[in-house]
Design an enzyme around this catalytic site. Sequence first.
Site, mmCIF file in Angstrom:
data_model
loop_
_atom_site.group_PDB
_atom_site.id
_atom_site.type_symbol
_atom_site.label_atom_id
_atom_site.label_comp_id
_atom_site.label_asym_id
_atom_site.label_seq_id
_atom_site.Cartn_x
_atom_site.Cartn_y
_atom_site.Cartn_z
ATOM 1 N N GLY A 14 0.827 -1.202 0.000
ATOM 2 C CA GLY A 14 0.000 0.000 0.000
ATOM 3 C C GLY A 14 0.860 1.250 0.000
ATOM 4 O O GLY A 14 2.084 1.190 0.099
ATOM 5 N N PHE A 15 0.216 2.388 -0.106
ATOM 6 C CA PHE A 15 0.902 3.676 -0.217
ATOM 7 C C PHE A 15 1.814 3.927 0.983
ATOM 8 O O PHE A 15 3.029 4.110 0.840
ATOM 9 C CB PHE A 15 -0.178 4.765 -0.352
ATOM 10 C CG PHE A 15 0.318 6.176 -0.293
ATOM 11 C CD1 PHE A 15 1.548 6.546 -0.842
ATOM 12 C CD2 PHE A 15 -0.479 7.158 0.281
ATOM 13 C CE1 PHE A 15 1.976 7.875 -0.799
ATOM 14 C CE2 PHE A 15 -0.054 8.481 0.327
ATOM 15 C CZ PHE A 15 1.168 8.845 -0.210
ATOM 16 N N ILE A 16 1.251 3.876 2.195
ATOM 17 C CA ILE A 16 2.051 4.175 3.386
ATOM 18 C C ILE A 16 2.964 3.001 3.730
ATOM 19 O O ILE A 16 4.127 3.184 4.090
ATOM 20 C CB ILE A 16 1.131 4.560 4.559
ATOM 21 C CG1 ILE A 16 0.391 5.865 4.226
ATOM 22 C CG2 ILE A 16 1.929 4.718 5.860
ATOM 23 C CD1 ILE A 16 -0.772 6.185 5.140
ATOM 24 N N TYR A 156 -16.642 3.295 7.361
ATOM 25 C CA TYR A 156 -15.178 3.219 7.444
ATOM 26 C C TYR A 156 -14.702 3.778 8.789
ATOM 27 O O TYR A 156 -13.922 3.140 9.501
ATOM 28 C CB TYR A 156 -14.543 4.007 6.288
ATOM 29 C CG TYR A 156 -13.057 4.234 6.454
ATOM 30 C CD1 TYR A 156 -12.166 3.166 6.371
ATOM 31 C CD2 TYR A 156 -12.546 5.514 6.701
ATOM 32 C CE1 TYR A 156 -10.791 3.373 6.530
ATOM 33 C CE2 TYR A 156 -11.179 5.719 6.854
ATOM 34 C CZ TYR A 156 -10.311 4.649 6.777
ATOM 35 O OH TYR A 156 -8.966 4.852 6.940
ATOM 36 N N LYS A 160 -12.714 1.955 12.068
ATOM 37 C CA LYS A 160 -11.448 2.432 12.625
ATOM 38 C C LYS A 160 -11.594 2.697 14.126
ATOM 39 O O LYS A 160 -10.702 2.365 14.916
ATOM 40 C CB LYS A 160 -10.984 3.689 11.877
ATOM 41 C CG LYS A 160 -10.417 3.371 10.496
ATOM 42 C CD LYS A 160 -9.225 2.413 10.619
ATOM 43 C CE LYS A 160 -8.391 2.359 9.371
ATOM 44 N NZ LYS A 160 -7.178 1.539 9.551
#
Length: 350
Positions: A14-16, A156, A160
């Site tokens: 993923g991006f991070i 979402y 979280k």
Amino acid sequence: EGRSMSVLITGSAGFIGYHLALRLLTEGRRVIGIDDHNAYYDPALKAAREARLAQSQGYLALRGQIQTPGLLSDVMARHRPQMVVHLAAQAGVRHSIEAPDTYLSTNLAGTFQLLQAARAYPPAHLVMASSSSVYGGSPTMPYRETDPTDQPMSFYAATKKATEGMAHSYAALYGLPITMLRFFTVYGPWGRPDMAPFLFTQALMQDRPIPLFNHGRMQRDFTYVDDLVDAIRALMDVIPRHPAIPVAGDSLSPVAPWRVVNIGNGAPVSLTAFIDALQVATGRTARLQMLPMQPGDVVATWADTGLLGHLTGPRAITPLEVGLVRYVQWFIRYHGADTAAPKPVSHHAA
């Protein structure tokens, strides 16, 4: 420990996850990455990130879904990572309205599997991604870690918020040191194509109108990915202890080695200012399409980063103008000048 410290990263393609893995590999750490390369956005981008990580001898790529029962326990048993950074999640506020079931399986069941694995093979520190979306529609800003987070505006955000509570229970029951990270809007090279920086840049490059929700009256605490990785890396070494003497404004739990920390710039930027900076970075002029507010979205996000500073010391912040130039350079390199080329447009057209 020393240089042999091994780190398990979930969501490593993923991006991070990619940027963090790269940082740790540069330090000479061993990184075990697990990712399922799901098709929520173009898996080719995930494969390209992973190919770059795989150039490093210290990187082990594992393919799998974190919600698969026992999978993470097997990985933890085999590799015994000293630290775990849990970034794998089904992301996206808007997508959680269309496909909430994927959020249930990845974010809740997947996080449960990770907590079970960490309970069986405890790392020195478990660092888990939460999100600024847990603050909901709270009008009080900047958001402080100790603010109430009981009004999620999207499913979402609800997942979280739930993972923060799940993690707290494991920290309390099993003494697992856990730090939850509330990320604010992250942008930069290798960024996600479902997020505003990508969509805006693509529209600018192709001379298409940029959709602006709430008529552009939106603010986001845009955080450059390198700054975010600096903060994650520093926090990995700040292991919550219980009992401990909390610092001022600390979110350390009074009953468990569990803490939540905002990672943002601490400065909100309006979408119109963001687009102005992007026009400078691309040398293009934006055409704007004003749209109403989208369900589940919040008007503004703004991080109070006092606790982060307390725990890790002062950090360099990449100015938006600088970050966007780097982002646009990557965008053109990755997508090729042809995809980025403006479509021929007749200036007589309305």
